[in-house]
Write a protein that holds these residues in place. Structure first.
Motif, PDB file in Angstrom:
ATOM      1  N   GLN A  56       0.775  -1.110   0.048  1.00 38.37           N
ATOM      2  CA  GLN A  56      -0.041  -0.099  -0.050  1.00 38.37           C
ATOM      3  C   GLN A  56       0.847   1.164  -0.013  1.00 38.37           C
ATOM      4  OE1 GLN A  56      -3.056  -0.450  -0.671  1.00 38.37           O
ATOM      5  NE2 GLN A  56      -3.075  -2.857  -0.033  1.00 38.37           N
ATOM      6  N   THR A  57       0.444   2.195  -0.676  1.00 33.12           N
ATOM      7  CA  THR A  57       1.312   3.335  -0.649  1.00 33.12           C
ATOM      8  C   THR A  57       1.052   4.428   0.542  1.00 33.12           C
ATOM      9  OG1 THR A  57      -0.561   4.807  -1.650  1.00 33.12           O
ATOM     10  CG2 THR A  57       0.988   3.708  -3.093  1.00 33.12           C
ATOM     11  N   GLY A  58       2.029   5.328   0.892  1.00 35.20           N
ATOM     12  CA  GLY A  58       1.888   6.403   1.856  1.00 35.20           C
ATOM     13  C   GLY A  58       2.355   6.188   3.334  1.00 35.20           C
ATOM     14  N   PHE A  59       3.124   4.541   3.362  1.00 28.76           N
ATOM     15  CA  PHE A  59       3.825   4.356   4.661  1.00 28.76           C
ATOM     16  C   PHE A  59       5.036   4.874   4.761  1.00 28.76           C
ATOM     17  CE2 PHE A  59       5.232   1.356   1.401  1.00 28.76           C
ATOM     18  CZ  PHE A  59       6.661   1.284   1.681  1.00 28.76           C
ATOM     19  N   ASN A  60       5.535   5.084   6.087  1.00 29.82           N
ATOM     20  CA  ASN A  60       6.793   5.389   6.337  1.00 29.82           C
ATOM     21  C   ASN A  60       7.851   4.215   6.630  1.00 29.82           C
ATOM     22  OD1 ASN A  60       6.331   8.436   7.071  1.00 29.82           O
ATOM     23  ND2 ASN A  60       4.751   7.409   8.008  1.00 29.82           N
ATOM     24  N   TYR A 113      -1.774   4.279  11.531  1.00 32.36           N
ATOM     25  CA  TYR A 113      -2.357   2.945  11.059  1.00 32.36           C
ATOM     26  C   TYR A 113      -3.456   3.399   9.874  1.00 32.36           C
ATOM     27  CZ  TYR A 113      -6.883   4.817  12.618  1.00 32.36           C
ATOM     28  OH  TYR A 113      -7.882   5.526  12.862  1.00 32.36           O
ATOM     29  N   ALA A 114      -3.917   2.137   9.318  1.00 30.70           N
ATOM     30  CA  ALA A 114      -4.780   2.052   8.184  1.00 30.70           C
ATOM     31  C   ALA A 114      -5.714   0.869   8.635  1.00 30.70           C
ATOM     32  CB  ALA A 114      -4.210   1.905   6.872  1.00 30.70           C
ATOM     33  N   ALA A 115      -7.000   1.119   8.490  1.00 28.17           N
ATOM     34  CA  ALA A 115      -8.064   0.218   8.797  1.00 28.17           C
ATOM     35  C   ALA A 115      -9.336   0.192   7.778  1.00 28.17           C
ATOM     36  CB  ALA A 115      -8.639   0.590  10.394  1.00 28.17           C
ATOM     37  N   ALA A 116      -8.898  -0.463   6.805  1.00 26.66           N
ATOM     38  CA  ALA A 116     -10.118  -0.414   5.443  1.00 26.66           C
ATOM     39  C   ALA A 116     -11.004  -1.148   5.835  1.00 26.66           C
ATOM     40  CB  ALA A 116      -9.250  -0.371   4.306  1.00 26.66           C
TER      41      ALA A 116
END
Length: 188
Positions: A80-84, A117-120
């Motif tokens: 996924q894009t946008g991570f550090n 975080y991401a929680a889709a």
């Protein structure tokens, strides 16, 4: 050099592991190369300094220690894009799993920590444990519009001087649910 040392470390006694900021075991160091590598990666204190050395305040989830159960599916990922950093912890929706961040502090005190975080799949929840004590049993991570949309959630915790373990875990007995990708812990 770090890759070579990491690949040849000895983890059975906890002396050299994947997170070299973590507390060490009490056994002997396997080789001079491993010891030199660990020293290179530590912050260098001023001459005759005897206090604690704090980290830089950013702890990437992909470097955290993962506690897995059979078939847990919790992995390091970077799709996924946008991570550090190099990626994030993903595929996480199994009871009994956790990730441990080892955090060094110069002095004892309270800090506001922030998980990115991401929680889709919708709202998720996890417990937060600091040095063996639950500080949040059902912290809510609000759903994000997709897995490439990152959000943050914060809470204030008490930390000891020196080494601290911040565990983010999933336990169905505490009401923890749903998939969660974790990018990093900051604020320390």
């Amino acid at each position: 050099m770090k890759s070579s040392l990491h690949n040849h470390r000895r983890t059975s006694d906890g002396i050299i592991g994947s997170d070299w900021t973590a507390p060490t075991g009490s056994g002997y160091v396997q080789s001079l190369a491993a010891a030199a590598g660990a020293s290179i990666l530590q912050l260098a204190p001023a001459d005759n300094y005897t206090g604690n050395i704090a980290g830089n305040g950013v702890y990437e989830a992909e470097n955290a220690r993962r506690t897995l159960v059979s078939g847990s599916g919790i992995i390091n990922e970077s799709t996924q894009t946008g991570f550090n950093g190099r990626g994030y912890v993903a595929g996480w929706n199994t009871n009994g799993t956790s990730i441990d961040f080892y955090v060094n502090q110069n002095t004892a005190g309270t800090k506001t920590i922030t998980f990115r975080y991401a929680a889709a799949a919708g709202n998720a929840s996890r417990y937060v444990n600091v040095n063996g004590v639950d500080v949040a049993t059902n912290l809510t991570f609000n759903g994000t519009s997709n897995w490439s949309t990152w959000s943050t959630v914060s809470l204030t915790v008490s930390l000891a001087a020196g080494s601290n373990t911040i565990r983010l875990g999933q336990a169905s007995s505490k009401g923890n649910t749903n998939y969660l990708n974790v990018d990093r812990l900051t604020g320390l």
